[in-house]
Scaffold this active site. Sequence first.
Site: not given
Ligand code: ADP
Length: 193
Positions: A13, A88, A127, A150
């Site tokens: 993404k 999410r 990564r 995750r």
């Molecule tokens: P990835 O998609 O690689 O897991 P992100 O940078 O999008 O990484 O997200 C890292 C962490 O930030 C997630 O595992 C979560 O803890 C938090 N996070 C990010 N976006 C959200 C969201 N929309 N709702 C809840 N937690 C979030």
Amino acid sequence: MRVILLGAPGAGKGTQALRLKEKYQIPQLSSGDMLRAAVEARTPAGISAKAIMDKGGLVPDETVVGIVAERIEAPDAEAGFILDGFPRTVRQAQALDKLLAAKNMALDSVIELEVDDAALLGRIAKRASETLASGGTVRADDNPEAFEVRLSAYHAQTAPVSEYYRQRGLLKTVDGMASVDDVASAIEQLIDR
Ligand code: ADP
């Protein structure tokens, strides 16, 4: 243009959001980046989010919706944006709908990057090692244990978000296993159609 990128952690993404940002000259709104900035700045939201993020869990909807809502209100997001990592959960998607409706804004597309679970852990590990090799700091949640959490949060809570947008006729899917360039052109074709 308002686009949402959906996909599991490691699906690409962020990489694709950057491509779109360059091509369409609209900001990339990454909820993960916003949360990491809040952690870094030690804001109250950041302090409470840190432990959850490090373990790979989802931060509470209220916290994330508050942060993203504020970002969407910023002047540079008026002409459009690419949302990466948000929504999410279905509750986040509903909150976003409300927020956009209040501003008379609509979504143009929701693009889901499909990648096999088996390929995801390998990408995260890559990564982490590339970050180390370039002298950077590896994300606290880029390790196998947090990644498992995750990935299960993704299947349990984010997969229903795809269904939410499918029902609204907004969902488009792209094969995220293809090369970065091929994925980028597939996305552009869907957007320009
Ligand atoms: P990835 O998609 O690689 O897991 P992100 O940078 O999008 O990484 O997200 C890292 C962490 O930030 C997630 O595992 C979560 O803890 C938090 N996070 C990010 N976006 C959200 C969201 N929309 N709702 C809840 N937690 C979030």
